[in-house]
Scaffold this active site. Structure first.
Site, short mmCIF file in Angstrom:
data_model
loop_
_atom_site.label_atom_id
_atom_site.label_comp_id
_atom_site.label_asym_id
_atom_site.label_seq_id
_atom_site.Cartn_x
_atom_site.Cartn_y
_atom_site.Cartn_z
N HIS A 133 0.73 -0.87 -0.25
CA HIS A 133 0.68 -0.22 -0.47
C HIS A 133 1.03 1.46 -0.07
O HIS A 133 1.75 1.47 1.04
CB HIS A 133 -1.32 -0.17 0.64
CG HIS A 133 -2.01 0.72 1.39
ND1 HIS A 133 -3.07 0.52 1.51
CD2 HIS A 133 -1.99 2.33 1.15
CE1 HIS A 133 -4.31 1.59 1.55
NE2 HIS A 133 -3.79 2.66 0.86
N PHE A 134 0.60 2.14 -1.00
CA PHE A 134 1.79 3.11 -1.12
C PHE A 134 1.37 4.04 -0.58
O PHE A 134 0.36 4.56 0.47
CB PHE A 134 1.20 4.04 -2.58
CG PHE A 134 1.44 5.30 -2.65
CD1 PHE A 134 3.09 5.32 -3.31
CD2 PHE A 134 1.44 6.45 -2.24
CE1 PHE A 134 3.68 6.65 -3.38
CE2 PHE A 134 2.25 7.39 -2.40
CZ PHE A 134 3.14 7.42 -3.18
N HIS A 135 2.86 4.57 0.10
CA HIS A 135 2.81 5.33 1.54
C HIS A 135 3.68 6.86 1.45
O HIS A 135 4.79 6.06 1.01
CB HIS A 135 2.49 4.71 2.51
CG HIS A 135 3.16 4.29 3.36
ND1 HIS A 135 3.49 2.41 2.86
CD2 HIS A 135 4.51 4.28 4.22
CE1 HIS A 135 4.45 2.33 3.19
NE2 HIS A 135 5.04 3.20 3.89
N GLN A 136 3.76 7.76 2.24
CA GLN A 136 4.67 8.72 1.83
C GLN A 136 5.04 9.01 3.39
O GLN A 136 4.37 9.68 3.96
CB GLN A 136 4.12 9.26 1.28
CG GLN A 136 5.30 10.45 0.91
CD GLN A 136 5.33 12.10 -0.13
OE1 GLN A 136 5.84 11.25 -0.83
NE2 GLN A 136 4.67 13.01 -0.13
#
Length: 175
Positions: A133-136
């Site tokens: 799950h993409f996260h920054q």
């Protein structure tokens, strides 16, 4: 003095609250997503694990990292479960950027850090422990925040509980 296993211990009982709630509730309830980020929805009434959410948008949100490097360490991510930056649609890309800018302004107002690290780990080999799950990450930094205990003992000390950090950021959020 070292224990028989050769390790020194730094006791941090306040961390037990995070250890006890981290990780497996989605695995034991078949009705919940296994991805901890997917258990957070746009609607607080239907979220299963939103106690650290700082800001909700239409397509994305900001949430405190349960295992922060520094106070105020948060992540900005889409609600939609995608793994790669290139999979974000235009609305998600724009809102991740907007919430990131708001988070920087808010953290500056609340904590006055000297700098920031903003980073994306795409894939497990890049250090992404939740790479599905993409996260920054947004990590506030202060001169000297890597003190002797971090360098010599591989231990990070945090001067503030997550609930306190969350409340400060929510109250001061800059739109």
């Amino acid at each position: 003095m070292r224990d028989p296993d050769g390790l020194e211990r730094l006791w941090t009982p306040h961390r037990m609250a995070y250890v006890q709630t981290a990780g497996d509730e989605g695995l034991t309830d078949p009705d919940l997503p296994t991805c901890p980020f997917c258990r957070i929805s746009r609607d607080p009434a239907t979220s299963h694990d939103d106690r650290m959410v700082v800001r909700r948008g239409e397509t994305s949100y900001a949430v405190l990292n349960l295992y922060p490097y520094n106070p105020g360490h948060l992540m900005v991510l889409p609600y939609r479960h995608v793994a790669d930056y290139t999979e974000l649609d235009d609305a998600e890309t724009a809102e991740v950027a907007a919430i990131t800018k708001q988070a920087l302004a808010t953290i500056r107002q609340v904590s006055n850090p000297h700098a920031f690290n903003i980073g994306i780990n795409l894939g497990p080999a890049a250090g992404g422990s939740l790479s599905g799950h993409f996260h920054q990450h947004i990590v506030p930094r202060w001169s000297g925040d890597a003190g002797f205990i971090t360098v010599m003992n591989g231990t990070k000390t945090l001067p503030q509980l997550l609930d306190q950090t969350r409340d400060l950021l929510i109250d001061a959020w800059v739109d």
